[in-house]
Structures are given as C-alpha cells and as structure tokens.
Motif scaffolding. Structure first.
Motif: not given
Length: 235
Positions: A1-22
C-alpha cells in the motif's frame, strides 16, 4: 500500500525522524486498513499512498519533534477520527499510554479493530468531549491532550484543557490561519498559561501547533454543555 520502505525511511529522515522497518510495516498495515474501511465509513479524504504517508503519518509523527513528551506519558486524543495524530505517535513512542476519544461510535469501532491489527494497547472511548471532560476517571488525568483541526481554538480549548493535569500540555494541530492568541482568553479561564505557536513546514505546506501548558486546575464550571460552548465560545 505505502511507497516502499527505503523511500519512506529517506523521507522521514529528512525531518529528523528514524523510521524502523517494524514501524513501517505497522504504518503500511494501518494505511491498507484505513483505505479498505473508508469504503464503508468515511474516515479520510486522503487515500493515495503518498498522501497518507506524508499528510497523515509524517505530519502526526512530527509532533514528537516539536513537543517534549515525558517517558510513559498518559495521552488523550480528542476527536481522534481515524487515529490522527496519536496512533502514529504511539508507533514511534511505544512507552506512551494512549486514550482515543471520539463522539462517533463507528469511528471507535474502526479504531478498536485497527489497534488489534497493529498489536498495540489503546483505550478507546465513545463519548462527547464536553461530557467526558467531567468524568473523574478522565478529568485532569493526562500529561498531554492532542486534537487535530476538530474545531476553532476558542471551542477546542474548552473541550481539551479539562483533560490535562496541571503541569501537562494541550497541543492542537492547526494550519497557519489560526493563531495562538485565539486561545488566550479560554486558556486563562481554564487554568492554562499563555498559548504559543510552533510553526513548521510539511513539504511545501505551512503547519502550526498551538500549545497551552496547564498551570492550575480547571474550574468545575468547565467544560460547559455543547450548546453553551458553541453559542458563547471563550473569546
């Protein structure tokens, strides 16, 4: 459903948020269930995967960047709707104790099923805010109350501050058209300090948090009933 994990992780990282796989997996489950359930109960106008990721999940989680939430804090989300902002925040901060409050039972049913799917422990309450705010088990029991565009600030302040204990904080997620000063009179009446705003950008869109620290107990006169709040807001 969502864009893939690496895309989401990079997006969140730009805002200083760490997005784990879980956490990403739970957000993906959340998004899929939201879109599926939205076909029978109107929960959101946003159904595109990128929109859900940015405007629901990322925006909600940015609350943790701008507000200091104590470890193990008790949080209530007033008029929570489909669980924003508090459920995504809980997925980042699993130490929090979350209560979801909404006046429509069909939303509460959705939230109960959602939290079961996500494997998180949440208390879901079907009640109107102005009535729940008078219940001893909820009144002045929370470190943080949140709300996302439920009503204008003079009304929203009266709905939410009664839930916050002295020393806690109420945070409203708003757009740039509303101002902290809109809540000054209500905050003073309800035991709050001077409201202040926190501005940030979500991609190109301006966002504003309006924050009110609770400094004393709320008078038993508040909250008033719904018709009084709407007829004579605290302005």
């Amino acid at each position: 459903m969502l864009p893939d994990y690496e895309h989401a992780k990079a997006l969140f990282g730009r805002y200083g948020l760490e997005l784990s796989a879980g956490c990403y997996e739970k957000l993906d489950c959340y998004a899929s269930f939201l879109v599926e359930y939205n076909q029978k109960v109107n929960l959101t106008a946003l159904t595109a995967p990128e929109e859900i990721l940015i405007k629901h999940f990322l925006d909600s989680m940015l609350l943790t960047q701008h507000v200091q939430i104590p470890l193990g804090a008790r949080v209530i989300d007033v008029g929570t709707g489909a669980g924003f902002p508090s459920v995504p925040v809980l997925l980042l901060r699993e130490d929090l104790q979350l209560t979801l409050l909404d006046s429509l039972n069909k939303r509460i049913v959705f939230l109960q099923q959602l939290t079961e799917k996500l494997g998180i422990r949440v208390r879901c309450i079907h009640a109107r805010a102005e009535e729940a705010g008078r219940l001893p088990e909820l009144r002045e029991q929370f470190d943080l109350a949140t709300a996302r565009a439920v009503a204008a600030m003079p009304v929203l302040t009266e709905y939410c501050i009664p839930f916050v204990k002295p020393g806690g904080i109420f945070v409203a997620m708003k757009g740039p058209s509303e101002h902290a000063s809109d809540a000054t009179h209500g905050a003073a009446k309800l035991g709050g300090a001077e409201p202040y705003g926190v501005d940030y950008l979500l991609e190109e869109d301006a966002r504003r948090l309006i924050c009110i620290r609770k400094i004393s107990q709320t008078s038993t006169k508040y909250p008033r009933n719904s018709s009084q709040i709407k007829a004579k807001p605290l302005i």
